[in-house]
Design an enzyme around this catalytic site. Structure first.
Site, short mmCIF file in Angstrom:
data_model
loop_
_atom_site.label_atom_id
_atom_site.label_comp_id
_atom_site.label_asym_id
_atom_site.label_seq_id
_atom_site.Cartn_x
_atom_site.Cartn_y
_atom_site.Cartn_z
N LYS A 15 0.84 -1.12 0.04
CA LYS A 15 -0.15 0.08 0.07
C LYS A 15 0.78 1.38 0.07
CE LYS A 15 -1.00 -0.41 4.96
NZ LYS A 15 0.10 0.08 5.42
N ARG A 90 -6.56 2.12 11.39
CA ARG A 90 -6.38 0.58 11.55
C ARG A 90 -7.12 -0.12 12.57
NH1 ARG A 90 -0.43 1.00 10.04
NH2 ARG A 90 0.39 -1.01 9.64
N ARG A 129 13.39 -7.65 2.76
CA ARG A 129 13.26 -6.17 2.66
C ARG A 129 14.74 -5.45 3.51
NH1 ARG A 129 7.73 -2.57 3.25
NH2 ARG A 129 8.02 -2.46 5.57
N ARG A 162 14.55 -3.86 9.26
CA ARG A 162 13.76 -3.44 10.37
C ARG A 162 13.33 -4.39 11.45
NH1 ARG A 162 9.18 -0.19 7.37
NH2 ARG A 162 7.86 -1.22 8.91
N ARG A 173 2.14 -9.26 12.94
CA ARG A 173 1.64 -8.03 12.38
C ARG A 173 0.44 -8.41 11.61
NH1 ARG A 173 5.66 -4.71 9.25
NH2 ARG A 173 4.36 -3.10 9.46
P1 AMP Z 1 3.32 0.71 8.64
O1 AMP Z 1 4.78 1.23 8.18
O2 AMP Z 1 2.10 1.30 8.21
O3 AMP Z 1 3.16 -0.88 8.66
O4 AMP Z 1 3.32 0.79 10.21
C1 AMP Z 1 4.27 0.32 11.13
C2 AMP Z 1 3.89 0.03 12.66
O5 AMP Z 1 3.47 1.59 13.07
C3 AMP Z 1 2.79 -0.46 12.85
O6 AMP Z 1 3.26 -2.15 12.83
C4 AMP Z 1 2.35 -0.13 14.20
O7 AMP Z 1 3.01 -0.63 15.17
C5 AMP Z 1 2.43 1.42 14.02
N1 AMP Z 1 1.44 2.05 13.26
C6 AMP Z 1 1.20 2.73 12.31
N2 AMP Z 1 0.17 3.30 11.94
C7 AMP Z 1 -0.85 2.81 13.07
C8 AMP Z 1 -1.91 2.97 13.35
N3 AMP Z 1 -3.08 3.75 12.61
N4 AMP Z 1 -2.48 2.47 14.43
C9 AMP Z 1 -1.78 1.64 15.50
N5 AMP Z 1 -0.11 1.55 14.96
C10 AMP Z 1 0.08 2.27 13.85
#
Ligand code: AMP
Length: 216
Positions: A15, A90, A129, A162, A173
């Site tokens: 995404k 989310r 990655r 990461r 996740r």
């Molecule tokens: P992403 O890069 O979008 O996969 O986000 C990485 C991490 O940031 C996630 O695994 C969560 O720990 C945190 N995170 C990002 N967006 C949210 C959200 N809307 N609500 C809660 N945690 C978030």
């Protein structure tokens, strides 16, 4: 071109890649909560300190922290610039808060795009990655190699895996996505906002399908 959309997809669904392509095409603001949080961690801000352990362990940051952060961020948007929300909402409480915020500022969403990818495919993709710890740019050992082995093209820093890209964390996740985020699909489908896209095609084909659904 002004679009007001949400992108929903499991971690590793692509995404972020699609959001960047949409931003390049439309000039709309790309708001990625994961990027905002990782930047907060790099700069050691109060938000970063609160969020770090959740992120490293593949857990969601608590709703109240995310909602406060997004309330502030969304004050800067308007219906002329448009926006692409990537990684927010989310959870159902986050979606309800977003409804309230948008109502307050008088903005209506155009569409919610769901990029559908299976766990098997995600594990395969995340396995290679690599990320730059300094600027956050991501690479892939096979599909998107840096120019020089293991070094960032932008700033030359040594690339890392990461914490939250490690396989056990990726599976965790995905499980969190299924239990906390998938209910949003029904939530937006009921409101006739949802467009589902097969996320297991190649990047350009997925992009074309999104553009068609959004009638751009
Ligand atoms: P992403 O890069 O979008 O996969 O986000 C990485 C991490 O940031 C996630 O695994 C969560 O720990 C945190 N995170 C990002 N967006 C949210 C959200 N809307 N609500 C809660 N945690 C978030």
């Amino acid at each position: 071109m002004s679009i007001k959309i949400i992108l929903i997809g499991a971690p590793g669904s692509g995404k972020g890649t699609q959001a960047k392509k949409l931003k390049d095409m439309t000039g709309c603001l790309h708001i990625a909560t994961g990027d905002i949080l990782r930047e907060a961690i790099r700069s050691n801000s109060e938000l970063g300190i609160k969020a770090k352990d959740y992120i490293d362990n593949g857990k969601l940051v608590p709703d109240n922290i995310i909602i406060d952060m997004m309330k502030e961020k969304l004050q800067s948007i308007n219906s002329i610039t448009g926006f692409i929300l990537d990684g927010f909402p989310r959870t159902i409480p986050q979606a309800k808060s977003l409804d309230n915020i948008l109502e307050e500022i008088g903005i209506k969403l155009d569409k919610v795009v769901y990029i559908d990818v299976s766990l098997d495919e995600i594990v395969k993709r995340m396995a290679g990655r690599l990320t730059c710890p300094t600027c956050g740019k991501s690479y892939h050992k096979i599909f998107n190699k840096p120019k020089q082995d293991n070094l960032c093209d932008v700033d030359g820093a040594e690339l890392i895996v990461r914490e939250d890209d490690k396989t056990e964390v990726v599976i965790g996740r995905y499980n969190t996505f299924e239990s906390q985020t998938e209910p949003l699909i029904e939530y937006y489908d009921k409101n006739k906002m949802l467009a589902s896209i097969d996320g297991e095609k190649d990047i350009d084909e997925i992009f074309t399908n999104i553009v068609n659904k959004l009638k751009l």
